[in-house]
Design a protein around this motif. Sequence first.
Motif, PDB file in Angstrom:
ATOM      1  N   GLN A 162       0.843  -1.187   0.000  1.00 32.77           N
ATOM      2  CA  GLN A 162       0.000   0.000   0.000  1.00 32.77           C
ATOM      3  C   GLN A 162       0.882   1.241   0.000  1.00 32.77           C
ATOM      4  OE1 GLN A 162      -2.176  -1.158   3.548  1.00 32.77           O
ATOM      5  NE2 GLN A 162      -4.018  -1.561   2.332  1.00 32.77           N
ATOM      6  N   TYR A 163       0.392   2.311  -0.623  1.00 34.93           N
ATOM      7  CA  TYR A 163       1.216   3.490  -0.848  1.00 34.93           C
ATOM      8  C   TYR A 163       0.426   4.771  -0.597  1.00 34.93           C
ATOM      9  CZ  TYR A 163       4.138   0.153  -3.441  1.00 34.93           C
ATOM     10  OH  TYR A 163       4.907  -0.930  -3.813  1.00 34.93           O
ATOM     11  N   TYR A 164       1.184   5.833  -0.381  1.00 37.90           N
ATOM     12  CA  TYR A 164       0.614   7.176  -0.377  1.00 37.90           C
ATOM     13  C   TYR A 164       1.558   8.075  -1.157  1.00 37.90           C
ATOM     14  CZ  TYR A 164      -2.247  11.078   1.152  1.00 37.90           C
ATOM     15  OH  TYR A 164      -3.093  12.156   1.167  1.00 37.90           O
ATOM     16  N   TRP A 165       1.086   9.274  -1.534  1.00 34.87           N
ATOM     17  CA  TRP A 165       1.890  10.184  -2.337  1.00 34.87           C
ATOM     18  C   TRP A 165       2.629  11.170  -1.447  1.00 34.87           C
ATOM     19  CZ3 TRP A 165       3.255  10.371  -7.352  1.00 34.87           C
ATOM     20  CH2 TRP A 165       3.848  11.546  -7.821  1.00 34.87           C
ATOM     21  N   GLY A 176      -2.152   1.094   5.076  1.00 39.61           N
ATOM     22  CA  GLY A 176      -3.450   1.755   5.122  1.00 39.61           C
ATOM     23  C   GLY A 176      -3.669   2.719   3.977  1.00 39.61           C
ATOM     24  N   GLY A 177      -2.676   2.845   3.085  1.00 39.36           N
ATOM     25  CA  GLY A 177      -2.806   3.750   1.944  1.00 39.36           C
ATOM     26  C   GLY A 177      -3.485   3.085   0.762  1.00 39.36           C
ATOM     27  N   TRP A 178      -3.179   3.586  -0.436  1.00 39.29           N
ATOM     28  CA  TRP A 178      -3.794   3.051  -1.653  1.00 39.29           C
ATOM     29  C   TRP A 178      -3.120   1.740  -2.035  1.00 39.29           C
ATOM     30  CZ3 TRP A 178      -2.267   8.463  -3.290  1.00 39.29           C
ATOM     31  CH2 TRP A 178      -3.256   9.381  -2.920  1.00 39.29           C
ATOM     32  N   SER A 179      -3.898   0.820  -2.536  1.00 34.15           N
ATOM     33  CA  SER A 179      -3.321  -0.469  -2.921  1.00 34.15           C
ATOM     34  C   SER A 179      -2.449  -0.319  -4.162  1.00 34.15           C
ATOM     35  CB  SER A 179      -4.435  -1.491  -3.189  1.00 34.15           C
ATOM     36  OG  SER A 179      -5.034  -1.274  -4.445  1.00 34.15           O
ATOM     37  N   GLY A 180      -1.314  -1.009  -4.133  1.00 32.83           N
ATOM     38  CA  GLY A 180      -0.447  -1.008  -5.303  1.00 32.83           C
ATOM     39  C   GLY A 180      -1.149  -1.530  -6.532  1.00 32.83           C
ATOM     40  N   ALA A 181      -2.059  -2.492  -6.329  1.00 29.22           N
ATOM     41  CA  ALA A 181      -2.801  -3.051  -7.458  1.00 29.22           C
ATOM     42  C   ALA A 181      -3.626  -1.969  -8.154  1.00 29.22           C
ATOM     43  CB  ALA A 181      -3.694  -4.187  -6.984  1.00 29.22           C
ATOM     44  N   ALA A 182      -4.256  -1.084  -7.368  1.00 32.39           N
ATOM     45  CA  ALA A 182      -5.061  -0.010  -7.953  1.00 32.39           C
ATOM     46  C   ALA A 182      -4.184   0.977  -8.706  1.00 32.39           C
ATOM     47  CB  ALA A 182      -5.854   0.708  -6.868  1.00 32.39           C
ATOM     48  N   LEU A 183      -3.021   1.306  -8.150  1.00 36.96           N
ATOM     49  CA  LEU A 183      -2.117   2.250  -8.812  1.00 36.96           C
ATOM     50  C   LEU A 183      -1.600   1.679 -10.126  1.00 36.96           C
ATOM     51  CD1 LEU A 183      -0.098   3.492  -5.694  1.00 36.96           C
ATOM     52  CD2 LEU A 183      -1.968   4.669  -6.874  1.00 36.96           C
ATOM     53  N   TRP A 191      -9.659   0.627 -15.980  1.00 38.73           N
ATOM     54  CA  TRP A 191     -10.692   1.165 -15.098  1.00 38.73           C
ATOM     55  C   TRP A 191     -11.674   0.100 -14.636  1.00 38.73           C
ATOM     56  CZ3 TRP A 191      -8.786   5.390 -13.437  1.00 38.73           C
ATOM     57  CH2 TRP A 191      -8.019   6.192 -14.279  1.00 38.73           C
ATOM     58  N   GLN A 192     -11.413  -1.146 -14.969  1.00 40.83           N
ATOM     59  CA  GLN A 192     -12.257  -2.234 -14.490  1.00 40.83           C
ATOM     60  C   GLN A 192     -11.858  -2.667 -13.090  1.00 40.83           C
ATOM     61  OE1 GLN A 192     -14.846  -2.928 -16.477  1.00 40.83           O
ATOM     62  NE2 GLN A 192     -13.918  -1.359 -17.783  1.00 40.83           N
ATOM     63  N   HIS A 193     -10.663  -2.299 -12.656  1.00 41.45           N
ATOM     64  CA  HIS A 193     -10.228  -2.650 -11.307  1.00 41.45           C
ATOM     65  C   HIS A 193     -11.150  -1.975 -10.296  1.00 41.45           C
ATOM     66  CE1 HIS A 193      -7.848  -2.572  -7.595  1.00 41.45           C
ATOM     67  NE2 HIS A 193      -7.219  -3.626  -8.074  1.00 41.45           N
ATOM     68  N   ALA A 194     -11.489  -2.682  -9.239  1.00 36.85           N
ATOM     69  CA  ALA A 194     -12.521  -2.222  -8.297  1.00 36.85           C
ATOM     70  C   ALA A 194     -12.216  -0.853  -7.699  1.00 36.85           C
ATOM     71  CB  ALA A 194     -12.695  -3.258  -7.185  1.00 36.85           C
ATOM     72  N   ASP A 195     -10.947  -0.561  -7.393  1.00 34.79           N
ATOM     73  CA  ASP A 195     -10.610   0.673  -6.679  1.00 34.79           C
ATOM     74  C   ASP A 195      -9.964   1.736  -7.562  1.00 34.79           C
ATOM     75  OD1 ASP A 195     -11.514  -0.423  -4.253  1.00 34.79           O
ATOM     76  OD2 ASP A 195      -9.574  -1.390  -3.898  1.00 34.79           O
ATOM     77  N   VAL A 199      -9.352   5.707  -6.308  1.00 32.69           N
ATOM     78  CA  VAL A 199      -7.974   6.093  -6.006  1.00 32.69           C
ATOM     79  C   VAL A 199      -7.508   7.182  -6.969  1.00 32.69           C
ATOM     80  CG1 VAL A 199      -5.586   5.281  -5.985  1.00 32.69           C
ATOM     81  CG2 VAL A 199      -7.392   3.875  -4.979  1.00 32.69           C
ATOM     82  N   ALA A 200      -7.846   7.064  -8.241  1.00 34.78           N
ATOM     83  CA  ALA A 200      -7.447   8.067  -9.222  1.00 34.78           C
ATOM     84  C   ALA A 200      -8.034   9.433  -8.884  1.00 34.78           C
ATOM     85  CB  ALA A 200      -7.882   7.635 -10.618  1.00 34.78           C
ATOM     86  N   LYS A 201      -9.291   9.457  -8.452  1.00 39.28           N
ATOM     87  CA  LYS A 201      -9.924  10.730  -8.094  1.00 39.28           C
ATOM     88  C   LYS A 201      -9.263  11.337  -6.864  1.00 39.28           C
ATOM     89  CE  LYS A 201     -14.494  12.788  -7.418  1.00 39.28           C
ATOM     90  NZ  LYS A 201     -15.956  12.526  -7.438  1.00 39.28           N
ATOM     91  N   GLN A 202      -8.985  10.530  -5.865  1.00 39.93           N
ATOM     92  CA  GLN A 202      -8.337  11.033  -4.659  1.00 39.93           C
ATOM     93  C   GLN A 202      -6.942  11.571  -4.969  1.00 39.93           C
ATOM     94  OE1 GLN A 202      -8.576   7.544  -2.179  1.00 39.93           O
ATOM     95  NE2 GLN A 202     -10.573   8.109  -1.335  1.00 39.93           N
ATOM     96  N   LEU A 203      -6.200  10.838  -5.788  1.00 40.71           N
ATOM     97  CA  LEU A 203      -4.839  11.253  -6.108  1.00 40.71           C
ATOM     98  C   LEU A 203      -4.825  12.512  -6.976  1.00 40.71           C
ATOM     99  CD1 LEU A 203      -1.799  10.830  -6.056  1.00 40.71           C
ATOM    100  CD2 LEU A 203      -2.054   9.240  -7.976  1.00 40.71           C
ATOM    101  N   SER A 204      -5.701  12.576  -7.974  1.00 42.33           N
ATOM    102  CA  SER A 204      -5.705  13.748  -8.848  1.00 42.33           C
ATOM    103  C   SER A 204      -6.076  15.007  -8.063  1.00 42.33           C
ATOM    104  CB  SER A 204      -6.671  13.556 -10.018  1.00 42.33           C
ATOM    105  OG  SER A 204      -8.015  13.503  -9.589  1.00 42.33           O
TER     106      SER A 204
END
Length: 227
Positions: A162-165, A176-183, A191-195, A199-204
């Motif tokens: 898991q990661y954060y920026w 507790g950050g964003w999953s590496g799989a989502a990134l 965009w078929q990945h569940a998160d 995650v993209a909206k939060q990061l942008s």
Amino acid sequence: MQPLCPAYILHSRPFQDDKLLLQLLMPEQGRVSAIIRKRQGKQRFALQPFQLFTVALTGRSSLKTIRTLDELAPASRFSGKFLFSALYLNELICRLWPDDMAAEQLFNHYQQSLAGLNLAQQQPTQLEPCLREFEFALLGELGLPVDWQHDAAGMALTADLQYYWQAEQGFVVWPGGWSGAALLAIGQQNWQHADSLLVAKQLSRLLLKPLLGDKPLQSRALFTTAL
């Protein structure tokens, strides 16, 4: 004779009694402020946003004068949240793109995004991917690209971590950050990945906030008032 160049109108407002002040997006010139006289009679037609024009500009100062302006293609027609989304793209460019900085790639991204919004009106699930892809493309063109493959230490992102920026560094391992799989999925525009969309909206938003400052986006407020 001034050369004709492709352009989109990002914003317009009245200027003096018989003129309009336009914000244009052009490939070589970038974002340009220009004045045009209001058209009358048979010469009058609406200066539509989301429509490709050709323009000829004159003037040595940062404020140009439009000598000729012609429609090159029909305007894209948006309504509801798709209109607000298109206005959001325009507002981001007006707020963030420096004056008179060339914008060849941004111009292409913008055209692709308008086409994507047109598609999204028929397939609404394409709306958020279209917006996120434009936001990250804009950040990249502003010199703030996201490395979707490596963390701040240069190690490959791992789906199970898991990661954060971290500002000015990149992704750091953060329980507790964003999953590496989502990134990794976002980097592949999967965009078929569940998160991936969340995650993209939060990061942008995290990356755009210091660039936009405290002044709220008017286009974003339209979504709220329409609910």
